[in-house]
Design a protein around this motif. Structure first.
Motif, PDB file in Angstrom:
ATOM      1  N   THR A 128       0.729  -1.101  -0.081  1.00  0.00           N
ATOM      2  CA  THR A 128       0.073   0.028   0.097  1.00  0.00           C
ATOM      3  C   THR A 128       0.994   1.173  -0.202  1.00  0.00           C
TER       4      THR A 128
ATOM      5  N   ASN B  28     -12.800  -3.360  -0.036  1.00  0.00           N
ATOM      6  CA  ASN B  28     -12.312  -2.051   0.349  1.00  0.00           C
ATOM      7  C   ASN B  28     -13.179  -1.223   0.917  1.00  0.00           C
TER       8      ASN B  28
ATOM      9  N   LEU C 101      -3.225  11.059  -1.750  1.00  0.00           N
ATOM     10  CA  LEU C 101      -3.767   9.695  -1.380  1.00  0.00           C
ATOM     11  C   LEU C 101      -3.276   9.062   0.053  1.00  0.00           C
TER      12      LEU C 101
ATOM     13  N   GLY D 248     -10.368   7.821   5.911  1.00  0.00           N
ATOM     14  CA  GLY D 248      -9.607   6.781   4.800  1.00  0.00           C
ATOM     15  C   GLY D 248     -10.482   5.467   4.598  1.00  0.00           C
ATOM     16  N   SER D 249      -9.905   4.470   4.318  1.00  0.00           N
ATOM     17  CA  SER D 249     -10.398   3.123   4.126  1.00  0.00           C
ATOM     18  C   SER D 249      -9.552   1.964   4.480  1.00  0.00           C
TER      19      SER D 249
ATOM     20  N   GLU E 213     -18.500   8.099   1.121  1.00  0.00           N
ATOM     21  CA  GLU E 213     -17.487   8.943   0.764  1.00  0.00           C
ATOM     22  C   GLU E 213     -16.957   9.875   1.755  1.00  0.00           C
TER      23      GLU E 213
ATOM     24  N   PRO F  67      -4.533   2.591   2.128  1.00  0.00           N
ATOM     25  CA  PRO F  67      -5.485   1.861   3.082  1.00  0.00           C
ATOM     26  C   PRO F  67      -4.478   0.855   3.891  1.00  0.00           C
TER      27      PRO F  67
ATOM     28  N   HIS G   7     -12.978  10.142  -7.548  1.00  0.00           N
ATOM     29  CA  HIS G   7     -14.182   9.788  -6.921  1.00  0.00           C
ATOM     30  C   HIS G   7     -15.049  10.975  -6.924  1.00  0.00           C
TER      31      HIS G   7
ATOM     32  N   ILE H 269     -14.653   8.121   4.309  1.00  0.00           N
ATOM     33  CA  ILE H 269     -13.422   7.954   3.530  1.00  0.00           C
ATOM     34  C   ILE H 269     -12.615   9.117   3.705  1.00  0.00           C
TER      35      ILE H 269
ATOM     36  N   HIS I 127      -9.155   0.683  -6.112  1.00  0.00           N
ATOM     37  CA  HIS I 127     -10.535   1.459  -5.797  1.00  0.00           C
ATOM     38  C   HIS I 127     -10.289   2.944  -5.395  1.00  0.00           C
ATOM     39  N   SER I 128      -9.215   3.059  -4.654  1.00  0.00           N
ATOM     40  CA  SER I 128      -8.696   4.449  -4.101  1.00  0.00           C
ATOM     41  C   SER I 128      -8.251   5.316  -5.132  1.00  0.00           C
TER      42      SER I 128
END
Length: 575
Positions: free
Chosen positions: A292, A339, A313, A351-352, A344, A316, A406, A347, A401-402
């Motif tokens: 990550t 994930n 970013l 975060g995630s 939103e 995660p 978005h 996140i 996915h991040s």
């Protein structure tokens, strides 16, 4: 198959006009004018034949690090998961709870009735997801696009008119995750999940509080307590943050609550209840955490203009687990990684977290992916299929996915709100193809030393056939179909007409992966729903060579049917 009369479902199927509508919807399943037909041959399989597509598999975890209290907590969480399964059925279709009860009452009568109940529970409803949601119970209507979280007779135009007259707060709830839209005295109205599903959520909340009192790790207990409160208050944000703060020392992990929006095929907005109960794999988690840290490097090198990128970013955290139970929105095919959260706002705040489910992935690779590869790949390409490439691409998929936009560029609007019903398929396609893009970057920089790029590409090719067999009505299946068609058109994947096998052209594949990553992310960042629909209609169909290959996979399982042996044994001890 079990027969029943439509009058059983009087709350949703009343009057001649409604019956005609239902019949029309059912007829549409078999219309030759549908864009995305079933993948399988036209004969209608029996329930037993459908069940044979899922290999019964025991899923086990190492419970040796758990305390006695943890063991008891697992049973409580499994019981809560069963309640969320009931809540999910109510969300998914107004007729599902009554049909489920009827199937249960008849299951003891004969083997056919028992098989029908077993398939209903495995697929979480009376529709075969691997056959374009074809009903396998007589008399069942077509799968409703809005599930049971919107009125069946509501369309997008009425919803838009209604929300335009609401306060900003209520409009956000109407478009948000946690409120049902109902028709009350002819008018649309909002009902919070906590009220709509109270008969299931209240006892589930009690069980989660009891589990919290038994769990050995305090941070995990705090999440359970926060989530138990959220089920009653309908305020989920604080518990999402609490979930992200579960200690890496906790031997237990669980994702419990309303999460995924795949069942909402109108707006991809409403979250459906699920419960995934896990035991942490400490050794595997430690091995994968380093990946990550490369996420920002991947983001910085994405083949998209700067304004589509995220300059800050937050990578995660990764948790590798083994699954011991699942309930709610957990239809086959079983999820192998996720994930979360999807909210939103959560996140943005915290975060995630990426969770990889190792025992599920091993089962899928051994029982499904390898037999597929042996059928559809050339002998040369078959040598390059590996579990390491499969497992790591799943990791990259979830991390990615991040990646990318978005929110619509220049706006606070989410991509989800613009792409609506095609959002889920494009998001899955984005994560897949960006995961392959990331694999090359990591290999080029010496961060992956034991897997070749050809292994990633070839294993992914075999996995593409695994995913499209879920059916094009399912987000992962449609996302994969779009990629497979694109990569075949651009020469990354090649077909040998004489041998009837598929292979990889590594050079062309590298170029096609980069271009496809760009195309998908631009559509997302522009919030270009019309462009997304055009792309889906062009590439969300399968070439004849692909259909023929899928037909040859008839005897290969589509997925696994899990047997939760650890929970069976723990429950037996408590009796």
């Amino acid at each position: 198959m079990l027969f029943f009369d439509l009058a059983t479902y009087s709350p949703i199927l009343t009057g001649g006009r409604q019956l005609l509508k239902t019949l029309a919807l059912a007829t549409a399943i078999f219309s030759p004018h549908r864009h995305h037909a079933t993948l399988t041959t036209m004969h209608t399989p029996t329930v037993r034949q459908r069940l044979a597509s899922y290999k019964t598999t025991e899923l086990r975890a190492d419970l040796s690090r758990l305390t006695s209290g943890d063991h008891h907590a697992l049973v409580k969480l499994a019981d809560a998961a069963d309640l969320l399964t009931s809540a999910f059925y109510q969300q998914a279709w107004a007729g599902a709870p009554a049909l489920r009860q009827r199937l249960r009452e008849r299951a003891h009568l004969n083997g056919t009735a028992a098989d029908e109940l077993r398939l209903f529970e495995l697929l979480r409803g009376p529709w075969d997801r691997s056959r374009d949601n074809e009903p396998f119970v007589h008399g069942v209507p077509a799968k409703p696009k809005g599930a049971n979280v919107y009125p069946e007779d509501m369309d997008a135009e009425e919803f838009t008119r209604w929300t335009s007259g609401l306060s900003p707060e209520d409009a956000a709830r109407a478009r948000g995750f946690y409120h049902v839209v109902e028709r009350q005295e002819g008018a649309l109205a909002l009902v919070p999940y906590a009220q709509a599903y109270a008969e299931y959520l209240e006892p589930a909340s009690r069980l989660m509080r009891e589990a919290a009192g038994l769990a050995s790790d305090r941070s995990f207990a705090e999440f359970l307590e926060a989530r138990a409160q959220a089920l009653l208050s309908n305020e989920y944000l604080a518990s999402e943050v609490s979930w992200l703060k579960i200690s890496h020392a906790s031997p237990l992990e669980a994702a419990i609550g309303p999460y995924e929006t795949y069942e909402d095929e109108l707006f991809s907005a409403k979250a459906f209840f699920e419960a995934l109960v896990h035991v942490r794999d400490f050794e595997s988690t430690k091995e994968l955490e380093r990946f990550t840290q490369s996420l920002q490097m991947v983001e910085d090198h994405l083949p998209i203009p700067k304004q589509y990128k995220n300059p800050e970013l937050v990578p995660p955290p990764i948790v590798v687990v083994n699954q011991v139970y699942a309930g709610g929105d957990t239809a086959a095919p079983l999820v192998a990684a996720f994930n979360l959260p999807n909210d939103e706002e959560a996140i943005r705040l915290a975060g995630s977290k990426l969770t990889l489910i190792k025992n599920v992935q091993h089962a899928k690779f051994d029982s499904v992916l390898l037999p597929i590869a042996q059928t559809v790949l050339s002998q040369e390409d078959l040598k390059h299929v590996s579990f390491a490439a499969f497992f790591n691409h799943v990791l990259y998929h979830e991390v990615c996915h991040s990646a990318g936009p978005h929110n619509v560029v220049g706006s606070n609007d989410t991509v989800r709100s613009h792409l609506r019903e095609v959002h889920s398929a494009f998001e899955e396609a984005k994560a897949d193809i960006t995961g392959l893009f990331a694999a090359k970057l990591l290999i080029d920089r010496g961060l992956v030393g034991d897997i070749t790029l050809r292994e990633f590409y070839t294993t992914y090719l075999a996995s593409a056939f695994r995913s499209i067999r879920f059916g094009l009505a399912e987000a992962h299946g449609m996302g994969q179909a779009m990629q497979l068609s694109y990569l075949l058109e651009h020469g990354g994947f090649v077909y040998d007409e004489q041998e009837k096998t598929f292979g990889v052209d590594v050079g062309r594949m590298t170029v096609a992966v980069e271009n496809l990553t760009k195309e998908i992310m631009i559509i997302q960042g522009d919030g270009d729903r019309e462009g997304a629909l055009r792309f889906r209609d062009k590439y969300g169909v399968l070439a004849e060579c692909v259909k023929e290959a899928v037909d040859r996979l008839e005897d290969v399982p589509v997925d696994i049917e899990p047997v939760w042996k650890d929970i069976e044994e723990l429950r037996a001890r408590e009796k």
